[in-house]
Design a protein around this motif. Sequence first.
Motif, PDB file in Angstrom:
ATOM      1  N   ALA A  89      -0.870   2.554   0.245  1.00 31.46           N
ATOM      2  CA  ALA A  89       0.385   2.362   0.986  1.00 31.46           C
ATOM      3  C   ALA A  89       0.347   3.085   2.330  1.00 31.46           C
ATOM      4  N   VAL A  90      -0.221   4.282   2.353  1.00 33.79           N
ATOM      5  CA  VAL A  90      -0.348   5.023   3.614  1.00 33.79           C
ATOM      6  C   VAL A  90      -1.292   4.281   4.566  1.00 33.79           C
ATOM      7  N   ILE A 140       3.805  -4.464  -3.685  1.00 35.20           N
ATOM      8  CA  ILE A 140       2.898  -3.563  -4.390  1.00 35.20           C
ATOM      9  C   ILE A 140       3.047  -2.111  -3.908  1.00 35.20           C
ATOM     10  N   PHE A 141       3.568  -1.909  -2.694  1.00 33.75           N
ATOM     11  CA  PHE A 141       3.703  -0.569  -2.119  1.00 33.75           C
ATOM     12  C   PHE A 141       5.146  -0.060  -2.060  1.00 33.75           C
ATOM     13  N   ARG A 142       6.119  -0.832  -2.506  1.00 40.38           N
ATOM     14  CA  ARG A 142       7.535  -0.460  -2.322  1.00 40.38           C
ATOM     15  C   ARG A 142       7.908   0.855  -2.975  1.00 40.38           C
ATOM     16  N   GLU A 143       7.349   1.156  -4.120  1.00 46.18           N
ATOM     17  CA  GLU A 143       7.701   2.392  -4.824  1.00 46.18           C
ATOM     18  C   GLU A 143       6.669   3.497  -4.602  1.00 46.18           C
ATOM     19  N   GLY A 155       0.324  10.098  -0.984  1.00 47.91           N
ATOM     20  CA  GLY A 155      -0.821   9.412  -0.404  1.00 47.91           C
ATOM     21  C   GLY A 155      -1.417  10.185   0.748  1.00 47.91           C
ATOM     22  N   GLU A 156      -0.565  10.703   1.633  1.00 45.25           N
ATOM     23  CA  GLU A 156      -1.045  11.501   2.769  1.00 45.25           C
ATOM     24  C   GLU A 156      -1.778  12.746   2.273  1.00 45.25           C
ATOM     25  N   GLN A 157      -1.203  13.400   1.262  1.00 45.49           N
ATOM     26  CA  GLN A 157      -1.814  14.605   0.697  1.00 45.49           C
ATOM     27  C   GLN A 157      -3.186  14.295   0.095  1.00 45.49           C
ATOM     28  N   LEU A 158      -3.282  13.200  -0.639  1.00 44.29           N
ATOM     29  CA  LEU A 158      -4.548  12.835  -1.273  1.00 44.29           C
ATOM     30  C   LEU A 158      -5.617  12.471  -0.243  1.00 44.29           C
ATOM     31  N   ILE A 159      -5.209  11.804   0.830  1.00 43.17           N
ATOM     32  CA  ILE A 159      -6.156  11.462   1.901  1.00 43.17           C
ATOM     33  C   ILE A 159      -6.732  12.738   2.520  1.00 43.17           C
TER      34      ILE A 159
END
Length: 124
Positions: A113-114, A42-45, A51-55
Amino acid sequence: MRATHAVIRSPDRWLAWRTFGALLTAAALLGTPAARAEVPSIFREADLALGEQLIRQHRCSQCHAEKVGGDGSAIYRPQGRINTAGLLRGMVEQCNAALNLQLWPEEVTAVAAVLNRDHYRFKD
């Protein structure tokens, strides 16, 4: 010529080259299918940088700190009720809906994923 030969043979230089070789090998292995297989499908792509930016942008850590105290990391319980990659993604989706963050599905996946990489470490 002889001085160069002596420098190359010095223990420090040899160790540096050996370390460099080990780093190159590790970098090559990270791109292999076996290394990618350790990430849930589910996280491969997923776009980890996104994700880091959104967090950071949505100040997730601050919200978690308000809920559980400290730096907020106590909210991550790998052995708790979130025990699969799918449930982790679902929890991020729940935060998205509850806080009206209006994240797209691929953004929810990137954030999850992060979190998986940094806290949960689920594998397929």
